[in-house]
Motif scaffolding. Structure first.
Motif, PDB file in Angstrom:
ATOM      1  N   UNK A  48      41.324  33.270  42.614  1.00 59.40           N
ATOM      2  CA  UNK A  48      40.930  32.441  41.326  1.00 59.40           C
ATOM      3  C   UNK A  48      40.239  33.711  40.699  1.00 59.40           C
ATOM      4  N   UNK A  49      40.003  33.640  39.139  1.00 61.85           N
ATOM      5  CA  UNK A  49      39.233  34.709  38.661  1.00 61.85           C
ATOM      6  C   UNK A  49      37.750  34.412  38.927  1.00 61.85           C
ATOM      7  N   UNK A  50      37.477  33.392  39.185  1.00 60.00           N
ATOM      8  CA  UNK A  50      35.861  33.076  39.474  1.00 60.00           C
ATOM      9  C   UNK A  50      35.694  32.577  40.821  1.00 60.00           C
ATOM     10  N   UNK A  51      34.849  32.997  41.638  1.00 63.30           N
ATOM     11  CA  UNK A  51      34.663  32.672  42.991  1.00 63.30           C
ATOM     12  C   UNK A  51      34.058  31.053  42.771  1.00 63.30           C
ATOM     13  N   UNK A  80      41.690  21.038  33.758  1.00 59.64           N
ATOM     14  CA  UNK A  80      40.681  22.071  34.257  1.00 59.64           C
ATOM     15  C   UNK A  80      39.779  22.013  33.217  1.00 59.64           C
ATOM     16  N   UNK A  81      38.286  22.332  33.492  1.00 59.15           N
ATOM     17  CA  UNK A  81      37.321  22.153  32.551  1.00 59.15           C
ATOM     18  C   UNK A  81      37.315  23.411  31.944  1.00 59.15           C
ATOM     19  N   UNK A 106      33.454  35.019  29.174  1.00 58.15           N
ATOM     20  CA  UNK A 106      34.443  33.988  28.575  1.00 58.15           C
ATOM     21  C   UNK A 106      33.543  33.082  27.484  1.00 58.15           C
ATOM     22  N   UNK A 107      32.271  32.820  28.007  1.00 62.12           N
ATOM     23  CA  UNK A 107      31.625  31.843  26.943  1.00 62.12           C
ATOM     24  C   UNK A 107      31.061  32.975  25.729  1.00 62.12           C
ATOM     25  N   UNK A 113      38.815  31.048  30.822  1.00 65.15           N
ATOM     26  CA  UNK A 113      38.974  31.479  32.076  1.00 65.15           C
ATOM     27  C   UNK A 113      40.465  31.454  32.600  1.00 65.15           C
ATOM     28  N   UNK A 114      41.295  32.647  33.094  1.00 62.16           N
ATOM     29  CA  UNK A 114      42.713  32.038  33.304  1.00 62.16           C
ATOM     30  C   UNK A 114      42.960  31.796  34.884  1.00 62.16           C
TER      31      UNK A 114
END
Ligand code: HEC
Ligand code: HEC
Ligand code: HEC
Ligand code: HEC
Ligand code: HEC
Length: 215
Positions: A48-51, A80-81, A106-107, A113-114
């Protein structure tokens, strides 16, 4: 030369037969492939793009699934949030943690976020979260114990026979409504009575006819 040409021309019927055999075994292969556990992707766990960790957030911190998957009780999709949900906490928490860089980016940019999809049914199969969650089918029955997963993983085959085995006998898939998002839920001893009562009261009849899931 002319002799050779004639010989190969005689082979055309055989080529035709071979082509037909290859085509029809391809068709069998198609259904075998799509029905086989490999295609159903048990154990699929993409990067995923973020852990982001469900074990930390849903497990250790005990945040309810519905805080982030807000649509799960009201629509077909669980959703997904958006980054905003993360920033409710992360505008204050972990502000110097580099693992949160992509979230802050992203913010700042407004670009979502993809996240990579993990569970994905083919388009010809119809599924609806709210229809399951609102009668008491727990997330855990279909997604496993998410609160122990650092990285989310597909735990069930999501194949037609898997869907049907619960639809034919839904008793063990039902729990009290206040337990649907609970992980590691233990079935009480009087479960069968409870489930039979729910099935009667709510007139639960999961579809087993083709048009129920292929609309
Ligand atoms: C703090 C927010 C948050 C909470 C709480 C949370 N999730 Fe998630 N969930 C996410 C995010 C973000 C993703 C997408 C990234 C990923 O797949 O890890 C996701 C992905 C998923 C997926 C995979 C989606 C797909 O692509 O197939 C499932 C299943 C899931 N969550 C179930 C749960 C369950 C069950 C709970 C409660 C036990 C829960 N989540 C709690 C944020 C959350
Ligand atoms: C209810 C509050 C809350 C929400 C909402 C929340 N988090 Fe967190 N998150 C935390 C806390 C608390 C920690 C632990 C901070 C620490 O240990 O320093 C954390 C840690 C993290 C970490 C760092 C993990 C590590 O190993 O260092 C990441 C990455 C993260 N969160 C991503 C997200 C994402 C993405 C979302 C939105 C889908 C999200 N969080 C939503 C509270 C939250
Ligand atoms: C009866 C089985 C079942 C139950 C119960 C269930 N899910 Fe799912 N979930 C699925 C299937 C199947 C998919 C893939 C749907 C698709 O591809 O159309 C999915 C997909 C998801 C996704 C990805 C986004 C989406 O909607 O496609 C998230 C997030 C998710 N589930 C979270 C949850 C949460 C949270 C709960 C409990 C509140 C839950 N699910 C309960 C079967 C289930
Ligand atoms: C653990 C049990 C369980 C599993 C697994 C399960 N279902 Fe269901 N399903 C139910 C129950 C219970 C209902 C509710 C029936 C009712 O309310 O009468 C239901 C209802 C439905 C409905 C009717 C919804 C509506 O809006 O009318 C569809 C469609 C459906 N399920 C599709 C699926 C598909 C596709 C899968 C597999 C990916 C699946 N289900 C897996 C238990 C399950
Ligand atoms: C409870 C829901 C449900 C019902 C009822 C159902 N299907 Fe399916 N079907 C599915 C799902 C989900 C898939 C996708 C399976 C996958 O991705 O592996 C599927 C896949 C298929 C496929 C593609 C090949 C395969 O085996 O994966 C065919 C063909 C099919 N269904 C035909 C039927 C027929 C005919 C009926 C009626 C006798 C039927 N289905 C009833 C849920 C259902």
């Amino acid at each position: 030369m002319s002799q050779l040409f004639k010989k190969s021309a005689n082979l055309w019927p055989i080529y035709l037969i071979i082509t037909l055999i290859v085509l029809s075994s391809g068709l069998v292969g198609f259904f075998w492939y799509y029905g086989s556990p490999e295609y159903t992707d048990v154990g699929y766990r993409p990067k995923q793009p973020v852990e982001y960790s469900h074990k930390l957030h849903a497990g250790d911190l005990g945040i309810d699934c519905r805080y982030c998957h807000t649509a799960v009780e009201v629509s077909a999709r669980a959703s997904v949030p958006p980054t905003e949900t993360c920033m409710n906490c992360h505008s204050l928490i972990g502000t110097d943690n580099p693992k949160l860089d992509p979230v802050r980016e992203s913010w700042a940019s407004g670009e979502s976020i993809e996240w990579v999809r993990v569970h994905d049914l083919p388009d010809y199969a119809f599924f609806n979260h709210s229809a399951h969650v609102n009668v008491g089918v727990g997330c855990e029955s279909c997604h496993g114990n998410v609160a122990t997963m650092d990285k989310i993983e597909q735990k069930k085959p999501l194949s037609m026979s898997w869907c049907l085995s619960c639809h034919r006998a839904p008793e063990d898939g039902l729990r009290p409504l206040d337990q649907v998002t609970k992980m590691n839920w233990k079935m009480p001893e009087n479960h069968t009575e409870f489930a039979q009562q729910v099935i009667k009261d709510k007139n639960i009849t999961p579809p087993t006819d083709c048009s129920g899931c292929h609309r």
